[in-house]
Design an enzyme around this catalytic site. Sequence first.
Site, PDB file in Angstrom:
ATOM      1  N   SER A 121       0.817  -1.208   0.000  1.00 42.73           N
ATOM      2  CA  SER A 121       0.000   0.000   0.000  1.00 42.73           C
ATOM      3  C   SER A 121       0.850   1.256   0.000  1.00 42.73           C
ATOM      4  O   SER A 121       0.384   2.317  -0.367  1.00 42.73           O
ATOM      5  CB  SER A 121      -0.866   0.052   1.260  1.00 42.73           C
ATOM      6  OG  SER A 121      -1.591  -1.119   1.409  1.00 42.73           O
ATOM      7  N   HIS A 142      -2.242  -3.097  -6.704  1.00 39.44           N
ATOM      8  CA  HIS A 142      -2.794  -2.750  -5.398  1.00 39.44           C
ATOM      9  C   HIS A 142      -4.311  -2.908  -5.388  1.00 39.44           C
ATOM     10  O   HIS A 142      -5.036  -2.089  -5.943  1.00 39.44           O
ATOM     11  CB  HIS A 142      -2.394  -1.309  -5.037  1.00 39.44           C
ATOM     12  CG  HIS A 142      -2.840  -0.900  -3.672  1.00 39.44           C
ATOM     13  ND1 HIS A 142      -3.512   0.257  -3.397  1.00 39.44           N
ATOM     14  CD2 HIS A 142      -2.707  -1.542  -2.470  1.00 39.44           C
ATOM     15  CE1 HIS A 142      -3.780   0.331  -2.110  1.00 39.44           C
ATOM     16  NE2 HIS A 142      -3.308  -0.741  -1.526  1.00 39.44           N
ATOM     17  N   GLU A 154      -5.043  -0.277  -8.352  1.00 41.34           N
ATOM     18  CA  GLU A 154      -3.997   0.662  -8.754  1.00 41.34           C
ATOM     19  C   GLU A 154      -2.824  -0.153  -9.301  1.00 41.34           C
ATOM     20  O   GLU A 154      -2.282  -1.004  -8.594  1.00 41.34           O
ATOM     21  CB  GLU A 154      -3.556   1.520  -7.558  1.00 41.34           C
ATOM     22  CG  GLU A 154      -4.610   2.536  -7.144  1.00 41.34           C
ATOM     23  CD  GLU A 154      -4.262   3.282  -5.863  1.00 41.34           C
ATOM     24  OE1 GLU A 154      -4.582   4.467  -5.769  1.00 41.34           O
ATOM     25  OE2 GLU A 154      -3.683   2.671  -4.940  1.00 41.34           O
ATOM     26  N   ASN A 192      -4.638   5.761  -1.040  1.00 42.58           N
ATOM     27  CA  ASN A 192      -4.146   5.809   0.339  1.00 42.58           C
ATOM     28  C   ASN A 192      -3.505   7.140   0.675  1.00 42.58           C
ATOM     29  O   ASN A 192      -3.559   7.597   1.814  1.00 42.58           O
ATOM     30  CB  ASN A 192      -3.170   4.663   0.605  1.00 42.58           C
ATOM     31  CG  ASN A 192      -3.904   3.346   0.752  1.00 42.58           C
ATOM     32  OD1 ASN A 192      -5.127   3.322   0.880  1.00 42.58           O
ATOM     33  ND2 ASN A 192      -3.166   2.254   0.721  1.00 42.58           N
TER      34      ASN A 192
HETATM   35  N1  LIG Z   1      -5.522  -4.366   4.874  1.00 47.95           N
HETATM   36  C1  LIG Z   1      -5.832  -3.604   3.848  1.00 47.95           C
HETATM   37  O1  LIG Z   1      -6.905  -2.950   3.865  1.00 47.95           O
HETATM   38  C2  LIG Z   1      -4.914  -3.516   2.648  1.00 47.95           C
HETATM   39  C3  LIG Z   1      -5.424  -3.001   1.451  1.00 47.95           C
HETATM   40  C4  LIG Z   1      -4.603  -2.992   0.322  1.00 47.95           C
HETATM   41  C5  LIG Z   1      -3.295  -3.448   0.406  1.00 47.95           C
HETATM   42  N2  LIG Z   1      -2.808  -3.931   1.592  1.00 47.95           N
HETATM   43  C6  LIG Z   1      -1.432  -4.429   1.617  1.00 47.95           C
HETATM   44  O2  LIG Z   1      -1.492  -5.837   1.475  1.00 47.95           O
HETATM   45  C7  LIG Z   1      -0.393  -6.430   2.156  1.00 47.95           C
HETATM   46  C8  LIG Z   1      -0.939  -7.458   3.153  1.00 47.95           C
HETATM   47  O3  LIG Z   1      -1.705  -6.783   4.140  1.00 47.95           O
HETATM   48  P1  LIG Z   1      -2.815  -7.543   5.006  1.00 47.95           P
HETATM   49  O4  LIG Z   1      -3.645  -6.481   5.636  1.00 47.95           O
HETATM   50  O5  LIG Z   1      -3.462  -8.586   4.181  1.00 47.95           O
HETATM   51  O6  LIG Z   1      -1.908  -8.217   6.130  1.00 47.95           O
HETATM   52  P2  LIG Z   1      -2.284  -9.429   7.114  1.00 47.95           P
HETATM   53  O7  LIG Z   1      -1.457  -9.231   8.314  1.00 47.95           O
HETATM   54  O8  LIG Z   1      -3.753  -9.534   7.271  1.00 47.95           O
HETATM   55  O9  LIG Z   1      -1.803 -10.734   6.303  1.00 47.95           O
HETATM   56  C9  LIG Z   1      -0.466 -11.008   5.984  1.00 47.95           C
HETATM   57  C10 LIG Z   1      -0.306 -12.513   5.790  1.00 47.95           C
HETATM   58  O10 LIG Z   1       1.007 -12.773   5.306  1.00 47.95           O
HETATM   59  C11 LIG Z   1       1.447 -13.993   5.888  1.00 47.95           C
HETATM   60  N3  LIG Z   1       2.911 -14.066   5.818  1.00 47.95           N
HETATM   61  C12 LIG Z   1       3.810 -13.444   6.590  1.00 47.95           C
HETATM   62  N4  LIG Z   1       5.060 -13.787   6.216  1.00 47.95           N
HETATM   63  C13 LIG Z   1       4.945 -14.637   5.171  1.00 47.95           C
HETATM   64  C14 LIG Z   1       5.869 -15.350   4.365  1.00 47.95           C
HETATM   65  N5  LIG Z   1       7.171 -15.239   4.555  1.00 47.95           N
HETATM   66  N6  LIG Z   1       5.398 -16.153   3.392  1.00 47.95           N
HETATM   67  C15 LIG Z   1       4.073 -16.269   3.199  1.00 47.95           C
HETATM   68  N7  LIG Z   1       3.147 -15.618   3.936  1.00 47.95           N
HETATM   69  C16 LIG Z   1       3.578 -14.806   4.906  1.00 47.95           C
HETATM   70  C17 LIG Z   1       0.904 -13.910   7.294  1.00 47.95           C
HETATM   71  O11 LIG Z   1       0.832 -15.210   7.866  1.00 47.95           O
HETATM   72  C18 LIG Z   1      -0.474 -13.292   7.077  1.00 47.95           C
HETATM   73  O12 LIG Z   1      -1.473 -14.266   6.886  1.00 47.95           O
HETATM   74  C19 LIG Z   1       0.377  -5.297   2.793  1.00 47.95           C
HETATM   75  O13 LIG Z   1       1.428  -4.931   1.944  1.00 47.95           O
HETATM   76  C20 LIG Z   1      -0.654  -4.190   2.882  1.00 47.95           C
HETATM   77  O14 LIG Z   1      -0.090  -2.917   2.891  1.00 47.95           O
HETATM   78  C21 LIG Z   1      -3.614  -3.986   2.704  1.00 47.95           C
END
Ligand SMILES: NC(=O)c1ccc[n+]([C@@H]2O[C@H](COP(=O)([O-])OP(=O)(O)OC[C@H]3O[C@@H](n4cnc5c(N)ncnc54)[C@H](O)[C@@H]3O)[C@@H](O)[C@H]2O)c1
Length: 596
Positions: A121, A142, A154, A192
């Site tokens: 993000s 994204h 995005e 964002n």
């Molecule tokens: N939460 C949101 O609203 C949102 C929206 C758009 C983008 N993002 C982006 O998406 C990405 C993920 O965010 P999220 O909110 O889903 O996080 P999250 O914490 O909900 O999930 C992350 C997952 O990654 C897994 N993980 C960690 N290390 C790992 C590895 N080495 N190999 C495989 N899996 C691994 C974890 O077990 C976890 O299930 C981030 O970069 C975030 O900025 C988030």
Amino acid sequence: MAREFSTVGVVGLGTMGAGIVEVFARNGIDVVAVEISEPALERGRATLTGSTDRAVAKGKLAAADRDALHERVHFAVGLDALHSVDLVIEAVPEHLDLKQRIFAELDRVCHPEAILATNTSSLSVTEISVATTRPNQVIGIHFFNPAPVMKLVEVVRTVVTAPEVVADVEALCTRLGKVDVTINDRAGFIANALLFGYLNHAVGMFESHYATREDIDAAMKLGCGLPMGPLALMDLIGLDTAYEILDTMYRRGGRDRRHAPVPLLKQMVTAGLLGRKSGRGFYTYERPGSPVVVPDEATPLAAEAALADGARAIAKVGVVGSGTMATGIIEVFAKAGYEVVSVTRGMEKSATVCEAVKTSLNKGVVRGKLAEADRDAALGRISWSATLDHLADVDLVVEAVVEELSVKKALFASLDEICKPGVVLATTTSSLPVIDVAMATHRPADVVGLHFFNPAPIMPLVEVVRTIRTSPEATATARAVCAALGKTGVVCGDRSGFIVNALLFPYLNDAVKMLEASYSTADDIDHAMKLGCGYPMGPFELLDVVGLDVSLAIQRELYLELREPGFAPAPLLEHLVTAGYLGRKARRGFRDHSHR
Ligand SMILES: NC(=O)c1ccc[n+]([C@@H]2O[C@H](COP(=O)([O-])OP(=O)(O)OC[C@H]3O[C@@H](n4cnc5c(N)ncnc54)[C@H](O)[C@@H]3O)[C@@H](O)[C@H]2O)c1
């Protein structure tokens, strides 16, 4: 010919990853879904099952299609399973070093033509890409939360991303039924960058007890038509993820203080209050992962209990003023059964206001929303006067005269002399300090702000502004009156912009700055906020409706009072106002409205 993607990999099955898996599998693409451990894999699988089961229950997905969808997903622990996919999307936590490690590993595991994408993000896609030997095949894709629902993607290209990779990914987004905007690699991209300053500001309001979580969220939902309030959205995003995004944006985006995470966020993350995913964040949820909010110790008492809390009885209401707001407010009170005394500066003005109220009530009758008898009863409850003396026996006065402090102060001084003791005196000001008006009387404890939104008969929100001298009884009375009017009254402190304008206008101003910096176009920015965040209008559409002059005036007030450098009005906004491009009312603002 765009490249065909038949198998994709998704790394990390958390909030975003599980949703992204669903998007691909729903569109007939095979997915290799990868996690770090068996338990994490199970959690991801459960999220996917829960989401698709809900879609079936809601009739949005046939049971057979759900089963086919699941057949397309192959779950695995470790990146080795990704050796033959055409594209990988990484969705692991928002840490640069972790993402770089994963990309270096993906570079080794995946076949040489595979595209490697990150769902970051806020981190630099460029910095992630240089961890591989193929930065030209690295791109940002994204998705928005929840990925199966939100239409926007995005697409982030770095200076080295190959044009054909960009084109292939754009075509893929279309195949997924998404709308994509392609932009350069800048912290927070479009959505964002415009969203997180606002979210952080809302957390700051909550932290400083400026307003309750329920009131902050209700204000933005009802005042701006947003799909959810900022604190509920923080819970959906995940507070840990939100913290990392803010922190990165602060560091990458020019150290704008508005992106420095509010200290409460860090405390909540440390305490394990991560939002929906952990079952508790700003709100408490039925269980981890559930969207259902359950009452907790911060949940306000039931409405009736709050009303009993020292609220005074109100039967007769005075409304002073003859403009749009006064007219609407008279109608609202009369329709709700209050006796209303309208006071204007002359019987001619009274006649005009009376006509306007009649016209509006008649519209209600024509549309079948109001019975003729109720219209007549409402009109019968209003008396028209040109002298304040007729306010001697009212229980509440609502002032809606011109937005000038000297005029309002003089009026409140007169009301102080005329009105009986115990009356609640309210001002509808949208930008002046309520305390200034209150101190023009000898009874500041009885003075509140009642900030109605335009058009008052329609907008469901009223901001109840309590100054440092307002009594709890006066606040309770104002809140009870709002409830009796069928409106939601949200209580807040006496600061410039109250809740809604303070959170809304800096965001609009930021959008103007983004346009001014040529990062994106007005159309793409509007698209991003509508399709990525579910806003009813994009910032430029809204600015043209509100009026650029009005928006600039509000933004200036915020800047002057709060001295926040980030609130300085965008030069482009000032120039457009100077040029007379004031929005729809001038037939030209950010867009040309002369043909509509
Ligand atoms: N939460 C949101 O609203 C949102 C929206 C758009 C983008 N993002 C982006 O998406 C990405 C993920 O965010 P999220 O909110 O889903 O996080 P999250 O914490 O909900 O999930 C992350 C997952 O990654 C897994 N993980 C960690 N290390 C790992 C590895 N080495 N190999 C495989 N899996 C691994 C974890 O077990 C976890 O299930 C981030 O970069 C975030 O900025 C988030």
